[in-house]
Enzyme design. Structure first.
Site, PDB file in Angstrom:
ATOM      1  N   GLY B  28      10.545   3.358  56.045  1.00 21.63           N
ATOM      2  CA  GLY B  28       9.110   3.558  55.827  1.00 21.63           C
ATOM      3  C   GLY B  28       8.497   4.662  56.655  1.00 21.63           C
ATOM      4  O   GLY B  28       7.376   5.087  56.384  1.00 21.63           O
ATOM      5  N   CYS B 240       3.563  -4.967  23.287  1.00 25.07           N
ATOM      6  CA  CYS B 240       4.153  -3.701  22.859  1.00 25.07           C
ATOM      7  C   CYS B 240       4.240  -3.662  21.334  1.00 25.07           C
ATOM      8  O   CYS B 240       4.746  -4.599  20.717  1.00 25.07           O
ATOM      9  CB  CYS B 240       5.541  -3.544  23.479  1.00 25.07           C
ATOM     10  SG  CYS B 240       6.468  -2.116  22.877  1.00 25.07           S
ATOM     11  N   CYS B 243       8.383  -3.549  20.538  1.00 30.74           N
ATOM     12  CA  CYS B 243       9.274  -4.690  20.782  1.00 30.74           C
ATOM     13  C   CYS B 243       8.515  -6.007  20.933  1.00 30.74           C
ATOM     14  O   CYS B 243       9.135  -7.069  20.976  1.00 30.74           O
ATOM     15  CB  CYS B 243      10.142  -4.435  22.015  1.00 30.74           C
ATOM     16  SG  CYS B 243       9.245  -4.577  23.576  1.00 30.74           S
ATOM     17  N   CYS B 265       5.574  -0.240  25.657  1.00 35.24           N
ATOM     18  CA  CYS B 265       6.296  -0.335  26.928  1.00 35.24           C
ATOM     19  C   CYS B 265       6.427   1.049  27.561  1.00 35.24           C
ATOM     20  O   CYS B 265       6.763   2.019  26.884  1.00 35.24           O
ATOM     21  CB  CYS B 265       7.713  -0.869  26.726  1.00 35.24           C
ATOM     22  SG  CYS B 265       7.797  -2.580  26.219  1.00 35.24           S
ATOM     23  N   CYS B 271      12.599  -1.400  26.523  1.00 32.04           N
ATOM     24  CA  CYS B 271      12.014  -1.582  25.192  1.00 32.04           C
ATOM     25  C   CYS B 271      13.119  -1.487  24.139  1.00 32.04           C
ATOM     26  O   CYS B 271      13.234  -2.334  23.251  1.00 32.04           O
ATOM     27  CB  CYS B 271      10.928  -0.532  24.958  1.00 32.04           C
ATOM     28  SG  CYS B 271       9.933  -0.810  23.478  1.00 32.04           S
TER      29      CYS B 271
END
Ligand SMILES: [Zn+2]
Ligand SMILES: [Zn+2]
Lengths: 191, 281
Positions: B28, B240, B243, B265, B271
């Protein structure tokens, strides 16, 4: 200019890449034992992959041949207190507080210490914890570390985010202990 | 005449490689680095490409996505660049990839140990949204002095009742020590950064910073006492149009004449996989 690269030619680009990816894996999964380049001394491979004319080195006299080649390659030599990379024997890890550990503003200005040990297994088992250690936990049993090392490593942990990072090598293999990793003696008998 | 592989010279790669190890040693923490130049403009992923170029080898299989899609111009260009300069094999399947360069999304497919995910980062320092001086931000990171961020994000909310939390690039705390920009991913993706088996590296070229998350590293979206982190899941029943998925991150596709919206998506791999499963069922 790098150690022993004169004869390596164009292949060195791919050799360095492969060695670095293996080192990256060892560094990311602390305690995992990884071969850096088959049949080649891992401590020399680490240096040839990472060091150059911009990285001050401290090389213990037991590695005189490497030191001579590094000097010939115009890699800058430094003392222990101001090096970027250090190369020494595992027995010398009874004092790791002599190496640069960075500053609060620049914790990255610290030494990476490469230490050749007797073996990366067969010693007293240590339990590892911290970043890089997965749910299965990891034990690591390097052979040839001095008795004072664990206390020194605890001090190194206490200085976090300052501290040194350690690359232990034995033959063509290495395992890494970044400063964030904690070590505990594994007492399997009490379980 | 110096031979190059993946465009970058070996001195630059070595310098970036050293930086990557430092970044992994202090998860980090933004390590300063001199990003070598790449033959594309800043804003198109130079930081990610520099990291990828320093890692990539002949044995790799590369996946590149931009906001989850393998097929956007940016993703196609970066993939073509490494095919041309490193002769590397490519894939759109996360499980086949050894190296994955992304922008604005974390792959939704499961990641595995040994895989490396490279993020393109425009603004690496989360403190710069709160303090104008880079020096002051550096001092705050050094002292882990993040109180002002919490105040700004949470105290305002207590007063006004409205949430001031950003929907993207939501700051996260790494192992309880460094506040990190997850890059402009939707904040629900922050959970995918946490405790990942993969190695995650973040490159910001213009700001000259590189940071990393080793595998199995604790990444917590910041929250405050009685104000928990809100991952921002939509509640309008969107699905979506390809899908039918309702749980993936969906992007706005179009606004229809009747005032309703169509969604799709953002992760094209997942997807497509759902469509294949539906077809074979
Ligand atoms: Zn989206
Ligand atoms: Zn879909």
């Amino acid at each position: 200019m790098k150690i022993e690269i004169d004869q390596r030619g164009a292949d060195r680009i791919h050799e360095d890449q492969r060695a670095f990816r293996r080192l990256l894996e060892a560094f990311s999964y602390p305690g995992k034992v990884v071969v850096l380049a088959e049949g080649q001394a891992a401590h020399a491979v680490v240096l040839s992959t990472l060091a150059d004319t911009t990285t001050p080195l401290w090389i213990d006299e037991s590695f005189a041949d490497i030191r001579d080649r590094a000097v010939a390659a115009r890699w800058p030599m430094a003392d222990r207190a101001s090096c970027t990379f250090a190369l020494c024997r595992g027995e010398m890890l009874d004092r790791i507080d002599v190496f640069p550990k960075g500053t609060p503003a620049d914790p990255h200005l610290s030494a990476t210490v490469i230490a050749e040990v007797t073996g990366l297994s067969g010693g007293a088992a240590l339990n590892l914890s911290g970043p890089g250690i997965g749910p299965g936990a990891r034990t690591f049993a390097p052979l040839g570390l001095p008795a004072a090392f664990l206390a020194q490593w605890t001090c190194n942990n206490a200085a976090y985010p300052l501290g040194i990072d350690l690359i232990l090598t034995a033959g063509d293999r290495c395992a890494c202990l970044p400063r964030s990793v904690r070590l505990e003696i594994s007492d399997v008998r009490s379980r | 005449m110096t031979e190059t592989f993946a465009y970058l010279d070996e001195d630059s790669k070595r310098s970036v490689r050293r930086t990557i190890l430092k970044a992994l040693a202090v998860p980090g923490y933004q390590v300063p680095f001199i990003a070598p130049e790449m033959p594309i403009a800043y804003g198109w992923g130079v930081g990610g490409m520099v990291v990828t170029a320093s890692l990539i080898g002949e044995d790799d299989r590369l996946k590149v996505t931009d906001h989850g899609s393998d097929e956007t111009v940016n993703a196609v260009n970066i993939r073509a660049f490494f095919t041309r300069t490193a002769f590397v094999a490519t894939t759109t399947l996360t499980r086949e990839a050894t190296l994955i360069q992304v922008r604005q999304r974390v792959p939704e497919a499961m990641l595995a140990e040994g895989q490396v995910v490279v993020y393109q980062v425009p603004r690496p320092d989360p403190l710069r949204a709160f303090v104008s001086s880079a020096g002051e931000a550096a001092r705050m990171h050094a002292a882990a002095d993040y109180g002002r961020v919490y105040t700004r994000l949470f105290e305002e909310r207590t007063g006004s009742g409205s949430i001031a939390q950003p929907g993207y690039d939501y700051p996260a705390m790494v192992v309880g020590r460094y506040l990190m920009s997850p890059s402009p991913i939707p904040k629900r993706d922050n959970a995918r950064l946490d405790n990942s088996p993969a190695i995650q590296i973040f490159g910001a070229a213009r700001e000259r910073r590189l940071y990393a998350l080793p595998p199995y590293t604790r990444v917590e979206s910041i929250a405050f006492e009685d104000v928990p982190f809100d991952p921002g899941y939509p509640s309008d029943g969107r699905r979506c149009v390809i899908c039918g998925c309702t749980t993936s991150h969906l992007d706005h596709l179009l606004l229809k004449d009747d005032g309703t919206s169509e969604w799709v998506c953002s992760d094209t791999e997942c997807c497509a996989e759902r469509m294949e499963e539906a077809a074979s069922a």
